[in-house]
Scaffold this motif. Structure first.
Motif, PDB file in Angstrom:
ATOM      1  N   LYS A 236       0.655  -1.090   0.097  1.00 41.10           N
ATOM      2  CA  LYS A 236       0.185  -0.004  -0.100  1.00 41.10           C
ATOM      3  C   LYS A 236       0.795   1.299  -0.059  1.00 41.10           C
ATOM      4  O   LYS A 236       0.503   2.246  -0.684  1.00 41.10           O
ATOM      5  N   LYS A 237       1.930   1.207   0.752  1.00 35.76           N
ATOM      6  CA  LYS A 237       2.799   2.553   0.796  1.00 35.76           C
ATOM      7  C   LYS A 237       3.569   2.531  -0.479  1.00 35.76           C
ATOM      8  O   LYS A 237       3.678   3.855  -0.832  1.00 35.76           O
ATOM      9  N   ILE A 238       3.865   1.505  -1.095  1.00 36.65           N
ATOM     10  CA  ILE A 238       4.753   1.716  -2.449  1.00 36.65           C
ATOM     11  C   ILE A 238       3.671   2.037  -3.351  1.00 36.65           C
ATOM     12  O   ILE A 238       4.025   3.099  -4.467  1.00 36.65           O
ATOM     13  N   ASN A 239       2.497   1.694  -3.420  1.00 34.21           N
ATOM     14  CA  ASN A 239       1.601   2.127  -4.493  1.00 34.21           C
ATOM     15  C   ASN A 239       1.229   3.390  -4.211  1.00 34.21           C
ATOM     16  O   ASN A 239       0.839   4.270  -5.368  1.00 34.21           O
ATOM     17  N   ALA A 240       1.302   4.041  -3.015  1.00 32.99           N
ATOM     18  CA  ALA A 240       0.860   5.592  -2.873  1.00 32.99           C
ATOM     19  C   ALA A 240       1.984   6.351  -3.323  1.00 32.99           C
ATOM     20  O   ALA A 240       1.915   7.395  -4.074  1.00 32.99           O
ATOM     21  N   ALA A 241       3.335   5.712  -3.359  1.00 31.04           N
ATOM     22  CA  ALA A 241       4.478   6.556  -3.858  1.00 31.04           C
ATOM     23  C   ALA A 241       4.230   6.385  -5.485  1.00 31.04           C
ATOM     24  O   ALA A 241       4.749   7.532  -5.892  1.00 31.04           O
ATOM     25  N   ILE A 242       4.149   5.520  -5.954  1.00 35.44           N
ATOM     26  CA  ILE A 242       3.783   5.565  -7.433  1.00 35.44           C
ATOM     27  C   ILE A 242       2.818   6.415  -7.878  1.00 35.44           C
ATOM     28  O   ILE A 242       3.148   7.081  -8.932  1.00 35.44           O
ATOM     29  N   GLU A 243       1.800   6.162  -7.203  1.00 36.15           N
ATOM     30  CA  GLU A 243       0.584   7.059  -7.617  1.00 36.15           C
ATOM     31  C   GLU A 243       1.039   8.569  -7.610  1.00 36.15           C
ATOM     32  O   GLU A 243       0.733   9.376  -8.321  1.00 36.15           O
ATOM     33  N   SER A 244       1.724   9.063  -6.657  1.00 35.51           N
ATOM     34  CA  SER A 244       2.474  10.363  -6.563  1.00 35.51           C
ATOM     35  C   SER A 244       3.314  10.873  -7.553  1.00 35.51           C
ATOM     36  O   SER A 244       3.310  11.680  -8.032  1.00 35.51           O
ATOM     37  N   MET A 245       4.228   9.865  -8.112  1.00 36.83           N
ATOM     38  CA  MET A 245       4.977   9.962  -9.070  1.00 36.83           C
ATOM     39  C   MET A 245       4.528  10.307 -10.146  1.00 36.83           C
ATOM     40  O   MET A 245       4.972  11.057 -11.267  1.00 36.83           O
ATOM     41  N   ILE A 246       3.604   9.504 -10.468  1.00 39.71           N
ATOM     42  CA  ILE A 246       2.559   9.742 -11.778  1.00 39.71           C
ATOM     43  C   ILE A 246       1.989  11.055 -11.751  1.00 39.71           C
ATOM     44  O   ILE A 246       1.926  11.681 -12.626  1.00 39.71           O
ATOM     45  N   LYS A 247       1.431  11.376 -10.438  1.00 44.30           N
ATOM     46  CA  LYS A 247       0.665  12.554 -10.526  1.00 44.30           C
ATOM     47  C   LYS A 247       1.381  13.836 -10.550  1.00 44.30           C
ATOM     48  O   LYS A 247       1.061  14.986 -11.220  1.00 44.30           O
ATOM     49  N   ASP A 248       2.461  13.931 -10.066  1.00 40.91           N
ATOM     50  CA  ASP A 248       3.621  15.220 -10.116  1.00 40.91           C
ATOM     51  C   ASP A 248       4.316  14.997 -11.450  1.00 40.91           C
ATOM     52  O   ASP A 248       5.103  16.105 -11.328  1.00 40.91           O
ATOM     53  N   GLY A 249       4.270  14.339 -12.322  1.00 40.58           N
ATOM     54  CA  GLY A 249       4.877  14.277 -13.433  1.00 40.58           C
ATOM     55  C   GLY A 249       6.250  13.618 -13.770  1.00 40.58           C
ATOM     56  O   GLY A 249       6.893  13.783 -14.471  1.00 40.58           O
ATOM     57  N   ALA A 250       6.854  13.076 -12.564  1.00 44.09           N
ATOM     58  CA  ALA A 250       8.011  12.772 -12.590  1.00 44.09           C
ATOM     59  C   ALA A 250       8.037  11.188 -13.250  1.00 44.09           C
ATOM     60  O   ALA A 250       9.096  10.889 -13.725  1.00 44.09           O
ATOM     61  N   TRP A 251       6.888  10.512 -13.362  1.00 45.14           N
ATOM     62  CA  TRP A 251       6.938   9.442 -14.022  1.00 45.14           C
ATOM     63  C   TRP A 251       7.158   9.613 -15.599  1.00 45.14           C
ATOM     64  O   TRP A 251       8.098   9.015 -16.168  1.00 45.14           O
ATOM     65  N   PRO A 273      -0.087   3.205 -15.791  1.00 41.83           N
ATOM     66  CA  PRO A 273      -1.409   2.262 -15.037  1.00 41.83           C
ATOM     67  C   PRO A 273      -1.468   2.817 -13.665  1.00 41.83           C
ATOM     68  O   PRO A 273      -1.038   3.577 -12.974  1.00 41.83           O
ATOM     69  N   LYS A 274      -2.620   2.001 -13.097  1.00 40.25           N
ATOM     70  CA  LYS A 274      -3.306   2.178 -12.123  1.00 40.25           C
ATOM     71  C   LYS A 274      -2.380   1.388 -10.705  1.00 40.25           C
ATOM     72  O   LYS A 274      -2.932   0.217 -11.029  1.00 40.25           O
ATOM     73  N   PRO A 275      -1.801   1.607 -10.053  1.00 43.48           N
ATOM     74  CA  PRO A 275      -0.909   0.871  -8.965  1.00 43.48           C
ATOM     75  C   PRO A 275      -1.947   0.499  -7.898  1.00 43.48           C
ATOM     76  O   PRO A 275      -2.150   1.119  -6.778  1.00 43.48           O
ATOM     77  N   THR A 276      -2.587  -0.673  -7.986  1.00 40.95           N
ATOM     78  CA  THR A 276      -3.488  -1.465  -7.025  1.00 40.95           C
ATOM     79  C   THR A 276      -3.063  -2.679  -6.504  1.00 40.95           C
ATOM     80  O   THR A 276      -3.677  -3.378  -5.697  1.00 40.95           O
TER      81      THR A 276
END
Length: 279
Positions: A236-251, A273-276
């Motif tokens: 869950k913590k890793i997924n939240a980090a990936i979601e943040s990376m996608i949202k702020d443009g870093a991905w 993708p959606k990290p779930t």
């Protein structure tokens, strides 16, 4: 008497030397065991240009960038990351044995692998494709593989796919890494290398125009972060980090930076993708 004193002095020096040697050994052992205390151990590939590549003592690539971002979100700075090589066929064992805390190494999420480990993510969706020599016009897609010699990496989903889909059509050579496959392609031992398109794009770029990606992916490979089986809280913590990376443009920046000059574009139908996974 002088001889006795001299002998005793020599014996004393030898004993001191022995004590020092033992102390040094113990100190080194202690340092070795303590090097990773308070750090996060991350498995990556060392031989995949554009994804996970060891270069002059540093580590670069898209997987590396995602790993650094996730680690930072988990509270670890870059100097608190211990990078470990994670060959395809050793990834499950590394997680099960506790050698690493997580693995980001073009690690496709599959039901078979989930019997042994768990995943967070996905953080990227690739597609299996073909890499051929620049002047080869005989292979334009998987439909042209009949009678061809292919190379892929032992323990990869790409090798499994070839065995399942093209077993009666192709001769498969399995190698420990994609560098060996690229060498076999250069020398004419095989006709094509097959794995995920983003991996092939990195190999094509490193070849300086001698190799090309066919550009007809025939699978979807969901890259996950491998973790110890059953650790839902960590996922869950890793997924939240990936979601943040996608949202702020870093991905997106990481994708562009690591595929620059290759002409590669991730499939927008699946990316980002959606990290779930794993929660």
């Amino acid at each position: 008497m002088n001889r006795v004193k001299t002998a005793l002095a020599r014996l004393w020096k030898r004993l001191l030397a022995a004590v020092c040697v033992v102390a040094c050994i113990c100190s080194v052992a202690a340092c070795g065991s303590g090097d990773e205390t308070g750090k996060i151990r991350i498995g990556i590939k060392f031989d995949q240009p554009g994804l996970g590549f060891k270069k002059s003592g540093t580590y670069v690539g898209f997987d590396v960038d995602v790993a650094k971002y996730v680690a930072k979100q988990l509270g670890y700075s870059e100097d608190e990351i211990v990078w470990k090589e994670a060959p395809s066929k050793q990834r499950e064992a590394m997680l099960q044995n506790g050698d690493v805390d997580m693995i980001l190494a073009t690690y496709s999420i599959t039901d078979a692998r989930k019997n042994a480990v768990s995943f967070a993510g996905p953080y990227f969706v690739a597609g299996q494709d073909l890499l051929v020599r620049r002047d080869d016009t005989s292979i334009k897609g998987p439909e042209d593989l009949n009678g061809k010699r292919l190379c892929s990496v032992t323990g990869s989903t790409s090798a499994t796919t070839v065995k399942e889909k093209f077993a009666n059509e192709v001769q498969l050579m399995e190698q420990p890494g994609y560098a060996e496959c690229a060498t076999a392609l250069f020398s004419g031992i095989v006709d094509a290398v097959t794995t995920d398109d983003i991996i092939l794009a990195g190999l094509a770029s490193a070849s300086r125009g001698k190799l090309k990606v066919v550009g007809k992916p025939f699978t979807q490979e969901y890259y996950g972060v491998g973790i110890k089986k059953g650790d839902k809280a960590f996922a869950k913590k890793i997924n939240a980090a990936i979601e943040s990376m996608i949202k702020d443009g870093a991905w997106q920046r990481a994708v562009e930076d690591n595929t620059k000059g290759t002409g590669y574009k991730p499939n927008a139908q699946y990316n980002p993708p959606k990290p779930t996974e794993g929660e």
